[in-house]
Scaffold this active site. Sequence first.
Site, PDB file in Angstrom:
ATOM      1  CB  CYS A 172      -0.922   0.033   1.226  1.00  0.00           C
ATOM      2  SG  CYS A 172      -1.657  -1.558   1.648  1.00  0.00           S
ATOM      3  CB  CYS A 175      -0.339   3.781  -4.401  1.00  0.00           C
ATOM      4  SG  CYS A 175       0.288   2.912  -5.825  1.00  0.00           S
ATOM      5  CG  HIS A 176      -2.793   4.353  -0.481  1.00  0.00           C
ATOM      6  ND1 HIS A 176      -3.936   4.985  -0.889  1.00  0.00           N
ATOM      7  CD2 HIS A 176      -2.861   3.111  -0.997  1.00  0.00           C
ATOM      8  CE1 HIS A 176      -4.678   4.148  -1.605  1.00  0.00           C
ATOM      9  NE2 HIS A 176      -4.036   3.000  -1.692  1.00  0.00           N
ATOM     10  CG  MET A 213      -7.479  -0.609  -5.061  1.00  0.00           C
ATOM     11  SD  MET A 213      -6.556  -0.093  -3.627  1.00  0.00           S
ATOM     12  CE  MET A 213      -7.110  -1.342  -2.466  1.00  0.00           C
ATOM     13  CG  HIS A 451       5.210   8.035 -10.575  1.00  0.00           C
ATOM     14  ND1 HIS A 451       5.146   7.534  -9.306  1.00  0.00           N
ATOM     15  CD2 HIS A 451       5.367   6.964 -11.389  1.00  0.00           C
ATOM     16  CE1 HIS A 451       5.287   6.219  -9.342  1.00  0.00           C
ATOM     17  NE2 HIS A 451       5.420   5.840 -10.600  1.00  0.00           N
ATOM     18  CG  HIS A 493       3.152   4.992 -15.122  1.00  0.00           C
ATOM     19  ND1 HIS A 493       4.184   4.243 -15.628  1.00  0.00           N
ATOM     20  CD2 HIS A 493       3.248   4.901 -13.767  1.00  0.00           C
ATOM     21  CE1 HIS A 493       4.861   3.722 -14.600  1.00  0.00           C
ATOM     22  NE2 HIS A 493       4.320   4.106 -13.462  1.00  0.00           N
TER      23      HIS A 493
HETATM   24 FE1  DHE Z   1       7.711   1.434 -10.422  1.00  0.00          FE
HETATM   25  C1  DHE Z   1      10.139   2.995 -12.275  1.00  0.00           C
HETATM   26  C2  DHE Z   1       7.643   4.074  -8.288  1.00  0.00           C
HETATM   27  C3  DHE Z   1       4.943   0.160  -8.973  1.00  0.00           C
HETATM   28  C4  DHE Z   1       8.159  -1.451 -12.132  1.00  0.00           C
HETATM   29  N1  DHE Z   1       8.714   3.207 -10.302  1.00  0.00           N
HETATM   30  C5  DHE Z   1       9.653   3.665 -11.193  1.00  0.00           C
HETATM   31  C6  DHE Z   1      10.066   4.973 -10.785  1.00  0.00           C
HETATM   32  C7  DHE Z   1       9.374   5.278  -9.656  1.00  0.00           C
HETATM   33  C8  DHE Z   1       8.516   4.167  -9.350  1.00  0.00           C
HETATM   34  C9  DHE Z   1       9.462   6.552  -8.837  1.00  0.00           C
HETATM   35  C10 DHE Z   1      11.092   5.851 -11.510  1.00  0.00           C
HETATM   36  C11 DHE Z   1      12.468   5.547 -11.031  1.00  0.00           C
HETATM   37  C12 DHE Z   1      13.520   6.364 -11.746  1.00  0.00           C
HETATM   38  O1  DHE Z   1      13.435   6.531 -12.969  1.00  0.00           O
HETATM   39  O2  DHE Z   1      14.426   6.840 -11.072  1.00  0.00           O
HETATM   40  N2  DHE Z   1       6.456   2.038  -8.908  1.00  0.00           N
HETATM   41  C13 DHE Z   1       6.630   3.136  -8.159  1.00  0.00           C
HETATM   42  C14 DHE Z   1       5.600   3.227  -7.165  1.00  0.00           C
HETATM   43  O3  DHE Z   1       5.507   4.073  -6.245  1.00  0.00           O
HETATM   44  C15 DHE Z   1       4.594   2.204  -7.491  1.00  0.00           C
HETATM   45  C16 DHE Z   1       3.407   2.901  -8.143  1.00  0.00           C
HETATM   46  C17 DHE Z   1       4.058   1.459  -6.266  1.00  0.00           C
HETATM   47  C18 DHE Z   1       5.088   0.771  -5.416  1.00  0.00           C
HETATM   48  O4  DHE Z   1       4.750   0.392  -4.296  1.00  0.00           O
HETATM   49  O5  DHE Z   1       6.221   0.573  -5.835  1.00  0.00           O
HETATM   50  C19 DHE Z   1       5.371   1.366  -8.510  1.00  0.00           C
HETATM   51  N3  DHE Z   1       6.689  -0.347 -10.542  1.00  0.00           N
HETATM   52  C20 DHE Z   1       5.606  -0.672  -9.870  1.00  0.00           C
HETATM   53  C21 DHE Z   1       5.198  -2.032 -10.169  1.00  0.00           C
HETATM   54  O6  DHE Z   1       4.218  -2.653  -9.693  1.00  0.00           O
HETATM   55  C22 DHE Z   1       6.112  -2.583 -11.163  1.00  0.00           C
HETATM   56  C23 DHE Z   1       5.392  -2.870 -12.487  1.00  0.00           C
HETATM   57  C24 DHE Z   1       6.796  -3.866 -10.690  1.00  0.00           C
HETATM   58  C25 DHE Z   1       7.445  -3.728  -9.338  1.00  0.00           C
HETATM   59  O7  DHE Z   1       8.655  -3.599  -9.320  1.00  0.00           O
HETATM   60  O8  DHE Z   1       6.765  -3.718  -8.332  1.00  0.00           O
HETATM   61  C26 DHE Z   1       7.075  -1.412 -11.307  1.00  0.00           C
HETATM   62  N4  DHE Z   1       8.920   0.875 -11.923  1.00  0.00           N
HETATM   63  C27 DHE Z   1       8.974  -0.375 -12.457  1.00  0.00           C
HETATM   64  C28 DHE Z   1      10.009  -0.408 -13.477  1.00  0.00           C
HETATM   65  C29 DHE Z   1      10.566   0.872 -13.542  1.00  0.00           C
HETATM   66  C30 DHE Z   1       9.864   1.655 -12.547  1.00  0.00           C
HETATM   67  C31 DHE Z   1      10.348  -1.623 -14.329  1.00  0.00           C
HETATM   68  C32 DHE Z   1      11.705   1.357 -14.448  1.00  0.00           C
HETATM   69  C33 DHE Z   1      11.188   1.665 -15.809  1.00  0.00           C
HETATM   70  C34 DHE Z   1      12.265   2.107 -16.749  1.00  0.00           C
HETATM   71  O9  DHE Z   1      12.213   1.708 -17.918  1.00  0.00           O
HETATM   72  O10 DHE Z   1      13.168   2.833 -16.327  1.00  0.00           O
END
Ligand code: DHE
Length: 656
Positions: A172, A175-176, A213, A451, A493
Amino acid sequence: MRERSVFGFVAVAALAAGLVACDKKPEGGAQPSATPSGSATPTAGGPALSGAAAAGKTIYDGQCQACHSIGAGDRTGPDLKDLSKRRQKDWVVKFIKDPIAMTKDDPVGKELLAKYKAQMPPLNLKDDQIEQVVAYIDAASAAGGVQEKQEAVKELTGADFEKAKGIYFQRCAGCHGTLRAGATGPNIQPERTKKLGTTVIKNTLMNGLPGGMPPWGKIGVLSDDEMTLMANYVQMTPPEPPQMPLEKIKASHKVLVPVDQRVKKPETKRKWENFFGVILRDAGQVAIIDGDTKEKLAIIETGYAVHILRSSSTGRYFYAVGRDGRVSLIDLWPETPTLVAQVQGCFDARSVDGSKAKGWEDKLVIEGCYWPPQYVVFDGLSLEPKTVQSVMMKAIDGEDLKENRVAAIVASHHDPLWVMNLKEAGIIALIDYSKPDYPMVEKFNAQRFLHDGGWDWSKRYVMMAANMKNEMVVVDVKEKKFVTKFETGIKPHPGRGANWKDPQFGWVNATTHLGEPKFVVYGADPAGKPEHAWKVVRELKVGGPGSLFVKTHPKSQWVWMDSPLANKAEETRQICVYSKKEAKLEKCWTPFDRGRTVHFEFNKDGSEVWVSGWDKKGAMIIYNDKDLKEVKRIEEDWMVTPTGKFNVYNTAHDVY
Ligand code: DHE
């Protein structure tokens, strides 16, 4: 709860995706009610129902109840009691069908958006389902409304409290927020959650919400007992999370292969710049795979739920950052890629990057923390902690913050600067790493809830998504100037985005959206096509909602996009490609029969695209980018929940 389940993330939008619907003034006066409204006393649990209204209740409970009540007062959206008395039936149907168009174009819709400040997401209901929901609202209104069962909050203690705290962190907090003030998902602090009550919260945890969600109950991540636990936990005051000062960070630091014992030149004979680092999320590992031969070269134990990898400027090292705040340094030059250092800079983190300016190659690494609100700078070769800097500040609208998370960080290729998104504050900051203590030297008031995002084609401008504000923000890093912000759709996104030359609009960039099935192209060519720069120039309806990533390569004719958080199972596995030349969707298909498909990465020469089949029994699906034919599927036992994957060359040079 199943530890480290595949759908670990994503509580996007969460407890209220925000139905903004009906308010006082109808367009065209008060309407005859389909069912006369009845007594003033709401009925506990709702009226006895049959037929359409009974079917409507099921839909209402799953998709509407977290944001609306019928007779219990406004929530994120308005109280729907006596809806048919104040709105034309046609209007209601139109609104439920396309809430985005209605809040944009219809005068009452606009008024509602202004009042409730939350965009209702499309529910994707069929005509007969809309009829059923309206029938239920009418029947419930006639019975005086519905008083949802209010169970007393059970104050959790001991093991129950610790378990709930752990689930909150894993499922949670992203996102929250750690303190639950809301960001990508809404505020779920006790003032709000107590009004929703245990039954409504449990319902939401079971069914998810249309704005993103996840349905934790339905997909088997949370059991009934765990949903009860969490429904109670979020009605209690959040616990005070711990701090992570420099001494504690230093105590966590481990060098596994000292710098002077590392190889001086590449020992491997392979083309290491075409290696891929693949995150095996729920295994707590990163696989290093040869992009030419597709052989697995090493499995690196990185620790819990790695989120992203970045390459050092030369490409020799991968930096991995986990949700537990751990940074791992992986050396790709030995015969077998090796973990050479590790450190924990925070308790919760999502971003990491290296120093990429000339003269600074591979010298420094920065980690951005979700909790505590800070960034940490390490030595690039040993990960020795150098400084920790707080990012606590006021938000751009003056709100005093208790939490301010570091979201995306990108490294400039021209200057010794890191660009940093400060999520809650709405500030894009520049960190100058040529100065002692690596200070924030510029702070641009951008937009709240920043984000992800990345560079334009020239690497002069960054484009960042303020996803809860439906906007992209542009900063000119060369001139150190805020440029503009513009609306794209519900929760953009882009990942790191995608850059290409559009036949009509010059250089462009693009994003998909979490909250609606929309692919948007915007001008990014202020020198060549200033009239289109930072304006939406093309829009297409695609796949999901629930898209997370777009990706292209200078040699590719396509832009690839996923929709892993869509509402329908088949859409969560769907891939779509857009033709740059034709400016239209080429095709969509479903390559995987389980889990979801997520995130794309090209190989070094741009001829192949890798896509993750995100499941416990996961797969890496590799396509020929020219003809879109599958060339290989890596489906070994070790391919557990692959998420992001990063090609050394493309990541080091920010090719996207
Ligand atoms: Fe991510 C990038 C935050 C959920 C896979 N994710 C990012 C970035 C942030 C972020 C701030 C950018 C980083 C950067 O560029 O410096 N992500 C979050 C969250 O807060 C969120 C919504 C909820 C959480 O609790 O994490 C979240 N993200 C996910 C997922 O559910 C994903 C699909 C799988 C996982 O890891 O949990 C996921 N996020 C990714 C990936 C990137 C990413 C693969 C990098 C993408 C890229 O091509 O650079």
